[in-house]
Structure formats: C-alpha cells, structure tokens
Motif scaffolding. Structure first.
Motif, mmCIF file in Angstrom:
data_model
loop_
_atom_site.group_PDB
_atom_site.id
_atom_site.type_symbol
_atom_site.label_atom_id
_atom_site.label_comp_id
_atom_site.label_asym_id
_atom_site.label_seq_id
_atom_site.Cartn_x
_atom_site.Cartn_y
_atom_site.Cartn_z
ATOM 1 N N UNK A 150 -83.602 7.229 -5.941
ATOM 2 C CA UNK A 150 -84.462 7.940 -7.216
ATOM 3 C C UNK A 150 -83.779 8.906 -7.568
ATOM 4 N N UNK A 151 -83.006 8.991 -8.935
ATOM 5 C CA UNK A 151 -82.550 9.919 -9.864
ATOM 6 C C UNK A 151 -82.932 9.928 -11.137
ATOM 7 N N UNK A 152 -83.580 9.027 -11.704
ATOM 8 C CA UNK A 152 -84.070 8.989 -13.121
ATOM 9 C C UNK A 152 -85.384 8.440 -13.164
ATOM 10 N N UNK A 153 -86.021 8.768 -14.297
ATOM 11 C CA UNK A 153 -87.292 8.064 -14.779
ATOM 12 C C UNK A 153 -87.058 7.466 -16.120
ATOM 13 N N UNK A 154 -87.354 6.345 -16.148
ATOM 14 C CA UNK A 154 -87.245 5.369 -17.179
ATOM 15 C C UNK A 154 -88.011 4.188 -17.332
ATOM 16 N N UNK A 155 -88.830 4.275 -18.485
ATOM 17 C CA UNK A 155 -89.427 2.922 -18.630
ATOM 18 C C UNK A 155 -88.738 2.238 -19.589
ATOM 19 N N UNK A 156 -87.820 2.533 -20.072
ATOM 20 C CA UNK A 156 -86.928 1.711 -21.137
ATOM 21 C C UNK A 156 -86.674 0.169 -20.654
ATOM 22 N N UNK A 157 -86.648 -0.751 -21.742
ATOM 23 C CA UNK A 157 -86.230 -2.028 -21.482
ATOM 24 C C UNK A 157 -84.914 -1.857 -21.284
ATOM 25 N N UNK A 158 -84.150 -2.621 -20.251
ATOM 26 C CA UNK A 158 -82.866 -2.744 -20.132
ATOM 27 C C UNK A 158 -82.240 -3.777 -20.547
ATOM 28 N N UNK A 159 -80.880 -3.553 -21.171
ATOM 29 C CA UNK A 159 -80.038 -4.660 -21.884
ATOM 30 C C UNK A 159 -78.629 -4.588 -21.315
ATOM 31 N N UNK A 160 -78.142 -5.640 -21.222
ATOM 32 C CA UNK A 160 -76.314 -5.622 -20.724
ATOM 33 C C UNK A 160 -75.815 -6.448 -21.745
ATOM 34 N N UNK A 161 -74.659 -5.894 -22.078
ATOM 35 C CA UNK A 161 -73.976 -6.686 -23.322
ATOM 36 C C UNK A 161 -72.711 -7.038 -22.605
ATOM 37 N N UNK A 162 -72.292 -8.327 -22.732
ATOM 38 C CA UNK A 162 -70.982 -8.900 -22.174
ATOM 39 C C UNK A 162 -70.198 -9.762 -23.290
ATOM 40 N N UNK A 163 -69.017 -10.177 -22.683
ATOM 41 C CA UNK A 163 -68.283 -10.909 -23.495
ATOM 42 C C UNK A 163 -67.229 -11.656 -22.579
ATOM 43 N N UNK A 164 -66.298 -12.487 -23.271
ATOM 44 C CA UNK A 164 -65.445 -13.173 -22.606
ATOM 45 C C UNK A 164 -64.386 -12.628 -21.891
ATOM 46 N N UNK A 165 -64.409 -11.302 -21.693
ATOM 47 C CA UNK A 165 -63.664 -10.497 -20.856
ATOM 48 C C UNK A 165 -64.209 -10.138 -19.604
ATOM 49 N N UNK A 191 -69.659 0.195 -7.624
ATOM 50 C CA UNK A 191 -69.751 1.162 -8.829
ATOM 51 C C UNK A 191 -71.108 0.649 -9.537
ATOM 52 N N UNK A 192 -71.498 -0.183 -9.830
ATOM 53 C CA UNK A 192 -72.625 -0.755 -10.584
ATOM 54 C C UNK A 192 -73.885 -0.564 -9.529
ATOM 55 N N UNK A 193 -73.705 -0.784 -8.212
ATOM 56 C CA UNK A 193 -74.706 -0.724 -7.354
ATOM 57 C C UNK A 193 -75.253 0.720 -7.418
ATOM 58 N N UNK A 194 -74.267 1.632 -6.941
ATOM 59 C CA UNK A 194 -74.578 2.896 -6.874
ATOM 60 C C UNK A 194 -74.860 3.844 -8.171
ATOM 61 N N UNK A 195 -74.206 3.435 -9.235
ATOM 62 C CA UNK A 195 -74.118 4.281 -10.184
ATOM 63 C C UNK A 195 -75.249 3.739 -11.309
ATOM 64 N N UNK A 196 -75.347 2.225 -11.326
ATOM 65 C CA UNK A 196 -76.271 1.827 -12.436
ATOM 66 C C UNK A 196 -77.577 1.594 -11.825
ATOM 67 N N UNK A 197 -77.719 0.819 -10.909
ATOM 68 C CA UNK A 197 -78.856 0.158 -10.367
ATOM 69 C C UNK A 197 -79.714 1.010 -9.415
ATOM 70 N N UNK A 198 -79.142 1.627 -8.415
ATOM 71 C CA UNK A 198 -79.634 2.455 -7.202
ATOM 72 C C UNK A 198 -80.542 3.669 -8.006
ATOM 73 N N UNK A 199 -79.839 4.327 -9.087
ATOM 74 C CA UNK A 199 -80.663 5.381 -9.552
ATOM 75 C C UNK A 199 -81.976 5.394 -10.007
ATOM 76 N N UNK A 200 -82.335 3.918 -10.277
ATOM 77 C CA UNK A 200 -83.848 3.933 -10.853
ATOM 78 C C UNK A 200 -84.656 3.802 -9.696
ATOM 79 N N UNK A 201 -84.088 3.765 -8.274
ATOM 80 C CA UNK A 201 -85.223 4.086 -7.120
ATOM 81 C C UNK A 201 -85.793 2.865 -6.690
ATOM 82 N N UNK A 202 -85.463 1.454 -7.198
ATOM 83 C CA UNK A 202 -86.149 0.539 -6.873
ATOM 84 C C UNK A 202 -85.019 -0.205 -5.870
ATOM 85 N N UNK A 203 -85.586 -0.710 -4.543
ATOM 86 C CA UNK A 203 -84.770 -1.468 -3.778
ATOM 87 C C UNK A 203 -84.853 -2.927 -4.462
ATOM 88 N N UNK A 204 -83.462 -3.503 -4.494
ATOM 89 C CA UNK A 204 -82.967 -4.809 -4.996
ATOM 90 C C UNK A 204 -82.685 -5.638 -3.866
#
Length: 217
Positions: free
Chosen positions: A161-176, A87-100
C-alpha cells in the motif's frame, strides 16, 4: 481538453554524460498530465526498462497521491515495447495495496528440443509442465494445432500500500505494445484490474520468451 491539461515530465536529474533523447541508451521519463475538466490523471510510460524501475517508482506513486480525488486514472503505455515485468508489478499494480493473482498457460508441442527450453522455464518460475490431457478445461484449439503439453504458471503480485485511489483505471495500448508491456495489458484484461483500450498489440508470448529455433535451409 489540451487547454485544461497540466503536464510535466518527471524523472531523476540527468547525470553528466548520460544519453540524450537522440542516443541509443536514452530511457524516456514518465510523463504526468492532469485534465481538470474531466478529473483525469494520465501517466504515460514509454518503457518498462529494468534500468528505469527504481528511477520511476516514487514518480508514479507521488503522481497518484497528488490527485487523490481523480475520477479516472489512465496508464498510457501505447508505443511501449516492453522491458521488465517487475516494473509494472512493483511500480503500477502493487502500490494500490491489493494482492493480485492470475493464471497463465503456455501451450507447446513436446519434443527434445522444446523440452530443454521448457525445463529451464519450469526451473526458474517453479511452474508445472503437464500433458494436455491432465489439464482441467484445456483449450480446444491447442489440440487442433498439435500442441500436447502445457506449462501452468500462477502470476502473483503482493500489494504494497502506497496510494489511496478510487479512480476508474484505464490502460491505453497500440500495435507497438510488446513483451512486458503486453504482459501488463494481458494482466489487466484477465482479472479486470483496468479497462484496456486501443488496437491489437504486437504479441510475443506473455511472461515467457518465445523459443527461437534455427530452421533447416
């Protein structure tokens, strides 16, 4: 901030007979919120359920594309107990077009029982299991805990590559945050893909499921 926010829930239309929010089969939709006063786009994802992967894919891509000049892009996965890593690989990370790529290691104590579990992992992921002394720069604490072997896993994500964004990226997490959601947070910290903010996550081993053993009574 709340007064400046524009929020909406995005998902496929609800089908007749599908579970409602009070039912056990309910899969929360993605929530997209735009904070104009701080040029911040917040995408809230409460689950990485396999069933939601295809459902949410265009939703996330289109939300990012809608705000190309956003200065901050926040992925709120607090209270996300995980699901499918894809889910996160294909939907969140991959669309920015960078191999990771990020290297992961699973330390364990070799035994006939553990070997059955490890061999299954190595077979599925094409990983390599090595004695601790053959691993470059092994963790000192592993030997102290009596762990004598390690599975070396290279996690690779091909950019689409699906999106163009130079935004600074943040991820919010908690104990769940747990399972696949924690794997995403770990990935972000390991290679700096995003800044992770929040409390300690729940934890259950990243990428690999823990081996469950029945202890003698």
């Amino acid at each position: 901030v709340e007064a400046a926010a524009q929020a909406g829930y995005y998902s496929l239309p609800k089908e007749s007979g599908s579970p409602d929010s009070s039912g056990p089969g309910y899969i929360p939709p993605v929530k997209v919120t735009w904070y104009a006063d701080c040029s911040t786009l917040c995408i809230t994802v409460k689950t990485f359920a396999h069933e939601a992967t295809e459902r949410d894919r265009n939703v996330i891509w289109q939300a990012i594309a809608q705000y190309p000049d956003a200065e901050n892009l926040v992925f709120d996965i607090s209270s996300n107990s995980g699901g499918d890593d894809y889910y996160w690989m294909a939907n969140i990370v991959a669309p920015f077009g960078e191999d990771q790529a990020v290297g992961l290691r699973m330390y364990y104590r070799d035994s006939p029982r553990n070997r059955l579990y490890v061999d299954a992992i190595v077979d599925v992921f094409s990983d390599e299991s090595l004695p601790l002394e053959e691993v470059e720069a092994p963790a000192a604490w592993a030997e102290e805990l009596g762990l004598d072997s390690v599975v070396v896993h290279d996690l690779r994500i091909e950019g689409v590559p699906k999106v163009q964004s130079n935004a600074r990226r943040w991820v919010l997490v908690n104990g769940v945050v747990y399972s696949g959601a924690e794997a995403f947070a770990c990935f972000c910290k390991a290679n700096g893909w995003a800044t992770v903010i929040g409390t300690h996550t729940a934890g259950d081993v990243v990428t690999f499921d823990p081996a469950l053993l029945l202890l003698p009574t």
